[in-house]
Design an enzyme around this catalytic site. Structure first.
Site, PDB file in Angstrom:
ATOM      1  CG  PHE A 106      -0.218   0.653   2.635  1.00 40.50           C
ATOM      2  CD1 PHE A 106       1.028   0.305   3.121  1.00 40.50           C
ATOM      3  CD2 PHE A 106      -0.253   1.730   2.721  1.00 40.50           C
ATOM      4  CE1 PHE A 106       1.391   0.326   4.604  1.00 40.50           C
ATOM      5  CE2 PHE A 106      -0.043   2.329   4.202  1.00 40.50           C
ATOM      6  CZ  PHE A 106       0.799   1.525   4.350  1.00 40.50           C
ATOM      7  CE  LYS A 107       4.895   1.616   4.896  1.00 37.45           C
ATOM      8  NZ  LYS A 107       4.639  -0.009   5.142  1.00 37.45           N
ATOM      9  CG  ASP A 108       3.723   0.613  -5.276  1.00 35.30           C
ATOM     10  OD1 ASP A 108       5.031   0.834  -4.502  1.00 35.30           O
ATOM     11  OD2 ASP A 108       2.995  -0.411  -4.856  1.00 35.30           O
ATOM     12  CB  ALA A 111       5.682   5.927  -1.856  1.00 37.46           C
ATOM     13  CB  THR A 138       8.690   2.428   3.597  1.00 37.43           C
ATOM     14  OG1 THR A 138       7.454   2.514   4.939  1.00 37.43           O
ATOM     15  CG2 THR A 138       8.866   3.727   3.777  1.00 37.43           C
TER      16      THR A 138
END
Ligand SMILES: *Cc1c(COP(=O)(O)O)cnc(C)c1O
Length: 439
Positions: A106-108, A111, A138
């Site tokens: 989900f950090k896409d 980021a 991350t």
């Protein structure tokens, strides 16, 4: 929008300054002066809106007039170019699959949005060095989001031996403007070293340091968007809707709270935690006591001092009773996590990753006592943790092609002790002295 510091001792800044600085001068986190309520028309149209449209409507006031509407829309269209489907797993239980981006976590979301904002804000001749501590995901999301972005160097700090094989390969093999530092220590050590770098006078004079952890407003705010998008995909329901969020640094959950404060009718948040349970203990007792982190199979949540907690306090004016009205919290062991992965596979034919499994545990516990529609955030593709998944479920996890590719590449990380002095020395030598010798 203007931003203050959660410590209230710094100047007020614009969105661009908040993004470039990452952390306020008084070491607090940037926090918007208000959380605007979205208009009724937004909620009336929600079911027909695309992800990028929702993102634009939600984020526009937070960016303010430092960019044109077209610039904001272009950034969001480009960054959010993958699906975030809401998948039914059981009666009244849905998985919000946040792992369809390029690094399968989900950090896409945060980021990729942040990289594009930062590229806009970093001056042509002032290189920005992004320092990021990672417990696994991350690092890959930030490295992938920033790869080849001009004017930005990325330095990833990660705890040696505590991230999965695929995770490590994803951010240690890229080269170019991405440097990986393998720290002999824990995630908390990495996070502390990054924070010390921001506080260091000499570094901040000589370098343009920024952070890509969820302390950065450009990373955590975009995460609010998919809570709206989950509602957009939900078939009509008359039951209250709750979200279970597998939590570590609490950026994801805090973003959900912003969605709620903006008017999204979320009945309750379930903070699902592994045994690193500082927040569940706070919910239970009212005391916030950071501790050292402990390693688990949901390693992206192994956080002993969750940085976004300061923002949760700010949203609710430091009121424990307000916080507990909105957030229920549970702690689960690795044993619970594995058992749940097995049960959900057997009963619902759905493969959870260890983090999604913790979220599922929390949702199931809550739903035993409450008649609601439950959405849990599935934050990583099970292939990122295939070793753990295959130990728990009798299957072979299919690994997506781009992950397969990164497994074949050579690791390029630099070893370092958990010492700030070593980090400082490295940063000055690599990015300051080398620049000087070039001229
Ligand atoms: C980072 C991460 C989390 C924790 O998210 P926070 O915003 O830090 O609470 C959960 N699951 C996965 C897979 C992650 O990468």
């Amino acid at each position: 929008m203007n931003y203050k510091s959660t410590n209230n001792k710094s100047e007020i800044v614009n969105f661009d300054q908040a993004v470039v600085k990452g952390l306020a001068d008084d070491k607090g986190l940037f926090f918007p002066l208000e959380i605007p309520r979205l208009p009724d028309s937004f909620f009336e149209n929600l079911k027909t809106m695309k992800l990028s449209e929702i993102a634009f409507q939600f984020l526009k006031p937070y960016v303010g007039n430092v960019l044109t509407e077209k610039e904001i829309a272009d950034i969001l269209n480009d960054a959010l170019n993958f699906e975030i489907p809401l998948v039914k797993v059981a009666e009244n239980v849905y998985s919000l699959e946040l792992f369809h981006g390029p690094t399968h976590a989900f950090k896409d979301v945060g980021a990729r949005v942040m990289a594009r904002f930062l590229a806009k804000f970093s001056g042509k001749n002032k290189k920005v060095t992004v320092l990021v501590a990672t417990s696994g995901d991350t690092g890959s999301a930030v490295a992938s989001g920033f790869l080849d972005v001009e004017g930005v160097e990325v330095v990833v700090l990660y705890p040696k031996g505590m991230v999965s094989t695929i995770q490590e390969k994803q951010f240690t093999t890229l080269g170019k403007n991405i440097t990986a530092l393998e720290i002999s220590g824990t995630f908390d050590d990495c996070q502390r070293m990054v924070k010390e770098a921001f506080m260091d006078k000499e570094l901040s004079e000589k370098m343009n340091l920024s952070s890509a952890n969820s302390i950065n407003v450009a990373r955590f705010l975009p995460q609010a968007v998919y809570y709206f998008y989950a509602f957009a995909q939900l078939k009509d329901t008359h039951k209250p809707v709750v979200f279970s969020v597998p939590s570590g640094n609490y950026g994801n959950l805090t973003a959900g709270l912003f969605a709620k404060q903006s008017g999204l009718p979320i009945d309750k948040f379930i903070a699902s935690s592994n045994i690193n349970n500082v927040v569940p203990k706070y919910i239970e007792t009212g005391n916030f006591e950071p501790t050292a982190s402990v390693q688990t199979i949901s390693n992206a949540m192994d956080v002993g001092n969750p940085s976004n907690f300061a923002r949760i306090l700010e949203i609710y004016n430091h009121s424990w009773s307000e916080i507990t009205k909105n957030i229920e919290a549970y702690t689960f062991s690795d044993h619970d996590t594995r058992k749940t992965m097995r049960e959900v596979f057997e009963e619902n034919n759905y493969i959870l990753d260890p983090h999604g499994a913790v979220a599922y545990c929390g949702l199931r516990t809550y739903m035993q006592k409450h008649d609601v529609v439950g959405i849990f955030l599935e934050t990583a593709h099970p292939a990122k943790f295939f070793e753990t998944v295959e130990e728990s479920i009798p299957i072979k996890v299919k690994i997506p092609d781009n992950l397969q590719e990164s497994l074949k590449r050579e690791k390029l990380s630099i070893q370092m002790n958990n010492s700030f002095d070593e980090l400082k020395h490295f940063l000055l030598n690599t990015f300051v002295n080398s620049e000087l010798t070039k001229v």
